[in-house]
Design a protein around this motif. Structure first.
Motif, short mmCIF file in Angstrom:
data_model
loop_
_atom_site.label_atom_id
_atom_site.label_comp_id
_atom_site.label_asym_id
_atom_site.label_seq_id
_atom_site.Cartn_x
_atom_site.Cartn_y
_atom_site.Cartn_z
N GLU A 108 0.83 -1.21 0.00
CA GLU A 108 0.00 0.00 0.00
C GLU A 108 0.86 1.26 0.00
N GLN A 111 2.10 1.75 -3.52
CA GLN A 111 1.05 2.26 -4.39
C GLN A 111 0.78 3.74 -4.12
N TYR A 153 -8.42 -0.97 -18.10
CA TYR A 153 -7.14 -1.59 -17.73
C TYR A 153 -6.97 -2.94 -18.41
N PRO A 170 -1.73 -2.58 -9.87
CA PRO A 170 -2.91 -2.64 -9.00
C PRO A 170 -3.25 -4.08 -8.64
N ASN A 171 -3.96 -4.26 -7.56
CA ASN A 171 -4.49 -5.58 -7.21
C ASN A 171 -5.89 -5.67 -7.80
N LEU A 172 -6.00 -6.33 -8.93
CA LEU A 172 -7.28 -6.38 -9.63
C LEU A 172 -8.30 -7.24 -8.90
N LEU A 175 -10.01 -4.84 -6.67
CA LEU A 175 -10.86 -3.94 -7.45
C LEU A 175 -12.12 -4.66 -7.91
N ASN A 203 1.18 -7.32 -3.62
CA ASN A 203 1.26 -6.28 -4.64
C ASN A 203 0.89 -6.91 -5.96
#
Length: 207
Positions: A108, A111, A153, A170-172, A175, A203
């Motif tokens: 985090e 990011q 994305y 990103p951590n899809l 999401l 990550n």
């Protein structure tokens, strides 16, 4: 075991349940039905006589449709997050923010630093205004925007059009789960949602 917990901590922990239920405008009967426990059990939790386990504590916020993080932060760091508001003194806001950053996971932190100082072409102060405006829109609008971002994305990943691919990903999974939970929140007409996923510590998508 519960008898050994200091009274002050018990009071703060019980406040998690009473305050969040009040914020959501739900009754004890509603929570008892949603969790499959008795009204007496809910009353005991809110009075600090007994406590929910980890599963029921997570389900509590799922039933309420609230983000649990502000309530847990107020319990763990009462001097920083118990009632913190934008109109508080500058030093109070700064102390709370620093405490929060220190307790982020490494992924985090990476990011966050990428958003602030990454070579993605968007100034941080512009992103900050966009995020702030986004959070003022309805849950339905936020879900639609998040779904568009995910679709863009995934399409650009397949076409090779993504930028900064050598930087923080990103951590899809998170999401995708957030989109689904947000959609449920819209359907249930709740104020928010929980998004508890084991991959939070990683990550990207690899666990």
């Amino acid at each position: 075991m519960e008898k050994n917990i200091p009274e002050e901590r018990k009071k703060r922990f019980s406040r998690i349940w009473s305050t969040s239920r009040s914020d959501a405008g739900k009754s004890r009967e509603f929570m008892a039905n949603g969790l499959g426990v008795s009204v007496k059990t809910i009353q005991n939790w809110e009075n600090g006589n007994t406590f929910p386990d980890l599963f029921l504590g997570s389900e509590w916020f799922r039933v309420l449709g609230l983000n649990p993080l502000p309530y847990y932060l107020a319990y763990i760091f009462p001097d920083f997050f118990d009632g913190i508001a934008p109109e508080d003194e500058d030093h109070e806001i700064e102390d709370a923010l620093m405490m929060y950053i220190q307790n982020l996971t490494t992924a985090e932190k990476r990011q966050l630093l990428y958003l602030i100082a990454g070579h993605h072409g968007s100034p941080w102060y512009s992103l900050l205004q966009m995020f702030t405006a986004h959070c003022h829109t309805s849950m339905k609008s936020r879900v639609n925007v998040a779904r568009t971002i995910l679709d863009n994305y995934e399409m650009e990943e397949m076409t090779g059009d993504l930028v900064c691919t050598d930087n923080v990903a990103p951590n899809l999974n998170i999401l995708r789960n957030a989109i689904e939970e947000g959609k449920r929140a819209v359907i249930k007409n709740t104020k928010g949602y929980t998004n508890v996923i084991p991959e939070r510590q990683t990550n990207g998508e690899n666990s």
